[in-house]
Design a protein around this motif. Structure first.
Motif, PDB file in Angstrom:
ATOM      1  N   MET A  40       0.861  -1.180   0.000  1.00 40.87           N
ATOM      2  CA  MET A  40       0.000   0.000   0.000  1.00 40.87           C
ATOM      3  C   MET A  40       0.898   1.231   0.000  1.00 40.87           C
ATOM      4  O   MET A  40       1.819   1.332   0.793  1.00 40.87           O
ATOM      5  CB  MET A  40      -0.911  -0.010   1.228  1.00 40.87           C
ATOM      6  N   THR A  41       0.588   2.142  -0.879  1.00 45.40           N
ATOM      7  CA  THR A  41       1.347   3.387  -0.954  1.00 45.40           C
ATOM      8  C   THR A  41       0.773   4.401   0.027  1.00 45.40           C
ATOM      9  O   THR A  41      -0.338   4.222   0.553  1.00 45.40           O
ATOM     10  CB  THR A  41       1.281   3.976  -2.368  1.00 45.40           C
ATOM     11  N   LEU A  42       1.511   5.484   0.254  1.00 42.50           N
ATOM     12  CA  LEU A  42       1.013   6.560   1.104  1.00 42.50           C
ATOM     13  C   LEU A  42      -0.273   7.134   0.524  1.00 42.50           C
ATOM     14  O   LEU A  42      -1.224   7.399   1.252  1.00 42.50           O
ATOM     15  CB  LEU A  42       2.074   7.648   1.266  1.00 42.50           C
ATOM     16  N   ALA A  43      -0.317   7.288  -0.779  1.00 37.33           N
ATOM     17  CA  ALA A  43      -1.528   7.800  -1.435  1.00 37.33           C
ATOM     18  C   ALA A  43      -2.716   6.878  -1.188  1.00 37.33           C
ATOM     19  O   ALA A  43      -3.834   7.347  -0.928  1.00 37.33           O
ATOM     20  CB  ALA A  43      -1.297   7.983  -2.929  1.00 37.33           C
ATOM     21  N   ASP A  44      -2.487   5.560  -1.247  1.00 36.45           N
ATOM     22  CA  ASP A  44      -3.559   4.594  -0.973  1.00 36.45           C
ATOM     23  C   ASP A  44      -4.036   4.715   0.467  1.00 36.45           C
ATOM     24  O   ASP A  44      -5.244   4.670   0.741  1.00 36.45           O
ATOM     25  CB  ASP A  44      -3.085   3.157  -1.219  1.00 36.45           C
ATOM     26  N   ALA A  45      -3.089   4.851   1.391  1.00 38.04           N
ATOM     27  CA  ALA A  45      -3.439   4.966   2.810  1.00 38.04           C
ATOM     28  C   ALA A  45      -4.239   6.236   3.067  1.00 38.04           C
ATOM     29  O   ALA A  45      -5.245   6.212   3.789  1.00 38.04           O
ATOM     30  CB  ALA A  45      -2.177   4.936   3.665  1.00 38.04           C
ATOM     31  N   LEU A  46      -3.816   7.339   2.479  1.00 41.62           N
ATOM     32  CA  LEU A  46      -4.552   8.595   2.655  1.00 41.62           C
ATOM     33  C   LEU A  46      -5.944   8.521   2.047  1.00 41.62           C
ATOM     34  O   LEU A  46      -6.910   9.037   2.617  1.00 41.62           O
ATOM     35  CB  LEU A  46      -3.764   9.762   2.056  1.00 41.62           C
ATOM     36  N   ALA A  47      -6.066   7.848   0.910  1.00 38.24           N
ATOM     37  CA  ALA A  47      -7.382   7.672   0.286  1.00 38.24           C
ATOM     38  C   ALA A  47      -8.290   6.827   1.170  1.00 38.24           C
ATOM     39  O   ALA A  47      -9.487   7.118   1.313  1.00 38.24           O
ATOM     40  CB  ALA A  47      -7.242   7.035  -1.093  1.00 38.24           C
ATOM     41  N   ALA A  48      -7.729   5.786   1.784  1.00 36.90           N
ATOM     42  CA  ALA A  48      -8.524   4.936   2.682  1.00 36.90           C
ATOM     43  C   ALA A  48      -8.971   5.711   3.918  1.00 36.90           C
ATOM     44  O   ALA A  48     -10.120   5.578   4.355  1.00 36.90           O
ATOM     45  CB  ALA A  48      -7.714   3.704   3.087  1.00 36.90           C
ATOM     46  N   VAL A  49      -8.091   6.533   4.460  1.00 34.10           N
ATOM     47  CA  VAL A  49      -8.449   7.355   5.626  1.00 34.10           C
ATOM     48  C   VAL A  49      -9.558   8.335   5.252  1.00 34.10           C
ATOM     49  O   VAL A  49     -10.523   8.514   6.001  1.00 34.10           O
ATOM     50  CB  VAL A  49      -7.211   8.097   6.178  1.00 34.10           C
ATOM     51  N   THR A  50      -9.431   8.944   4.093  1.00 29.58           N
ATOM     52  CA  THR A  50     -10.447   9.899   3.639  1.00 29.58           C
ATOM     53  C   THR A  50     -11.796   9.214   3.446  1.00 29.58           C
ATOM     54  O   THR A  50     -12.841   9.736   3.860  1.00 29.58           O
ATOM     55  CB  THR A  50      -9.995  10.585   2.341  1.00 29.58           C
ATOM     56  N   ALA A  51     -11.800   8.040   2.836  1.00 34.79           N
ATOM     57  CA  ALA A  51     -13.048   7.305   2.621  1.00 34.79           C
ATOM     58  C   ALA A  51     -13.677   6.898   3.951  1.00 34.79           C
ATOM     59  O   ALA A  51     -14.905   7.003   4.122  1.00 34.79           O
ATOM     60  CB  ALA A  51     -12.785   6.068   1.766  1.00 34.79           C
ATOM     61  N   THR A  52     -12.852   6.471   4.886  1.00 35.43           N
ATOM     62  CA  THR A  52     -13.370   6.078   6.192  1.00 35.43           C
ATOM     63  C   THR A  52     -13.941   7.283   6.927  1.00 35.43           C
ATOM     64  O   THR A  52     -15.023   7.204   7.524  1.00 35.43           O
ATOM     65  CB  THR A  52     -12.268   5.410   7.038  1.00 35.43           C
ATOM     66  N   ARG A  53     -13.228   8.412   6.894  1.00 33.07           N
ATOM     67  CA  ARG A  53     -13.712   9.634   7.544  1.00 33.07           C
ATOM     68  C   ARG A  53     -15.063  10.034   6.969  1.00 33.07           C
ATOM     69  O   ARG A  53     -16.000  10.371   7.706  1.00 33.07           O
ATOM     70  CB  ARG A  53     -12.703  10.768   7.377  1.00 33.07           C
ATOM     71  N   THR A  54     -15.187   9.982   5.648  1.00 33.51           N
ATOM     72  CA  THR A  54     -16.444  10.354   4.983  1.00 33.51           C
ATOM     73  C   THR A  54     -17.588   9.454   5.447  1.00 33.51           C
ATOM     74  O   THR A  54     -18.689   9.939   5.746  1.00 33.51           O
ATOM     75  CB  THR A  54     -16.265  10.280   3.458  1.00 33.51           C
ATOM     76  N   ALA A  55     -17.335   8.150   5.532  1.00 36.28           N
ATOM     77  CA  ALA A  55     -18.371   7.204   5.963  1.00 36.28           C
ATOM     78  C   ALA A  55     -18.755   7.424   7.426  1.00 36.28           C
ATOM     79  O   ALA A  55     -19.950   7.414   7.761  1.00 36.28           O
ATOM     80  CB  ALA A  55     -17.891   5.772   5.762  1.00 36.28           C
ATOM     81  N   VAL A  56     -17.773   7.648   8.275  1.00 37.45           N
ATOM     82  CA  VAL A  56     -18.058   7.873   9.708  1.00 37.45           C
ATOM     83  C   VAL A  56     -18.870   9.149   9.886  1.00 37.45           C
ATOM     84  O   VAL A  56     -19.854   9.182  10.637  1.00 37.45           O
ATOM     85  CB  VAL A  56     -16.756   7.915  10.531  1.00 37.45           C
ATOM     86  N   LEU A  57     -18.487  10.212   9.190  1.00 34.88           N
ATOM     87  CA  LEU A  57     -19.222  11.473   9.306  1.00 34.88           C
ATOM     88  C   LEU A  57     -20.650  11.341   8.780  1.00 34.88           C
ATOM     89  O   LEU A  57     -21.581  11.907   9.364  1.00 34.88           O
ATOM     90  CB  LEU A  57     -18.487  12.591   8.568  1.00 34.88           C
ATOM     91  N   ALA A  58     -20.848  10.583   7.718  1.00 37.52           N
ATOM     92  CA  ALA A  58     -22.201  10.373   7.191  1.00 37.52           C
ATOM     93  C   ALA A  58     -23.058   9.629   8.209  1.00 37.52           C
ATOM     94  O   ALA A  58     -24.221   9.985   8.433  1.00 37.52           O
ATOM     95  CB  ALA A  58     -22.146   9.615   5.873  1.00 37.52           C
ATOM     96  N   ASP A  59     -22.486   8.595   8.822  1.00 41.01           N
ATOM     97  CA  ASP A  59     -23.223   7.847   9.846  1.00 41.01           C
ATOM     98  C   ASP A  59     -23.528   8.734  11.046  1.00 41.01           C
ATOM     99  O   ASP A  59     -24.636   8.704  11.597  1.00 41.01           O
ATOM    100  CB  ASP A  59     -22.437   6.618  10.301  1.00 41.01           C
ATOM    101  N   PHE A  60     -22.574   9.534  11.472  1.00 42.07           N
ATOM    102  CA  PHE A  60     -22.770  10.419  12.623  1.00 42.07           C
ATOM    103  C   PHE A  60     -23.845  11.462  12.316  1.00 42.07           C
ATOM    104  O   PHE A  60     -24.710  11.735  13.145  1.00 42.07           O
ATOM    105  CB  PHE A  60     -21.452  11.105  12.996  1.00 42.07           C
ATOM    106  N   ASP A  61     -23.796  12.030  11.117  1.00 41.70           N
ATOM    107  CA  ASP A  61     -24.794  13.030  10.718  1.00 41.70           C
ATOM    108  C   ASP A  61     -26.204  12.458  10.677  1.00 41.70           C
ATOM    109  O   ASP A  61     -27.180  13.188  10.847  1.00 41.70           O
ATOM    110  CB  ASP A  61     -24.447  13.634   9.363  1.00 41.70           C
ATOM    111  N   ALA A  62     -26.320  11.143  10.460  1.00 41.20           N
ATOM    112  CA  ALA A  62     -27.640  10.506  10.401  1.00 41.20           C
ATOM    113  C   ALA A  62     -28.260  10.334  11.787  1.00 41.20           C
ATOM    114  O   ALA A  62     -29.466  10.083  11.897  1.00 41.20           O
ATOM    115  CB  ALA A  62     -27.537   9.153   9.711  1.00 41.20           C
ATOM    116  N   LEU A  63     -27.460  10.471  12.844  1.00 44.74           N
ATOM    117  CA  LEU A  63     -27.981  10.320  14.204  1.00 44.74           C
ATOM    118  C   LEU A  63     -28.693  11.584  14.656  1.00 44.74           C
ATOM    119  O   LEU A  63     -28.320  12.692  14.263  1.00 44.74           O
ATOM    120  CB  LEU A  63     -26.832  10.025  15.183  1.00 44.74           C
ATOM    121  N   THR A  64     -29.675  11.410  15.499  1.00 44.69           N
ATOM    122  CA  THR A  64     -30.330  12.561  16.108  1.00 44.69           C
ATOM    123  C   THR A  64     -29.440  13.069  17.247  1.00 44.69           C
ATOM    124  O   THR A  64     -28.556  12.335  17.734  1.00 44.69           O
ATOM    125  CB  THR A  64     -31.704  12.183  16.694  1.00 44.69           C
ATOM    126  N   PRO A  65     -29.655  14.294  17.722  1.00 43.17           N
ATOM    127  CA  PRO A  65     -28.876  14.787  18.850  1.00 43.17           C
ATOM    128  C   PRO A  65     -28.978  13.880  20.086  1.00 43.17           C
ATOM    129  O   PRO A  65     -27.994  13.678  20.804  1.00 43.17           O
ATOM    130  CB  PRO A  65     -29.463  16.169  19.122  1.00 43.17           C
TER     131      PRO A  65
END
Length: 73
Positions: free
Chosen positions: A1-26
């Protein structure tokens, strides 16, 4: 895995986590199943702080801002 691959994976994971968090009510975000368990908001804050710490360490190790475009020579 290259650094670019690792950064892309981190970005994709962050996006998914934020989407799930945004779907929660307060109420869901602040709910903790027990006094010694973390809420979703607490976990999100922890992830943010850890990610910032890792980014700072990486910037120090490579001497560059990983979030900025590469400087043109």
């Amino acid at each position: 895995m290259t650094l670019a691959d690792a950064l892309a994976a981190v970005t994709a994971t962050r996006t998914a986590v934020l989407a799930d968090f945004d779907a929660l009510t307060p109420v869901q975000r602040s709910f903790s199943p027990s006094p010694d368990a973390w809420s979703a908001a607490g976990m999100a804050e922890h992830l943010l702080l850890v990610e910032r710490g890792i980014q700072a360490g990486l910037r120090g190790a490579v001497g560059a801002d990983l979030g900025a475009p590469a400087a043109e020579a």
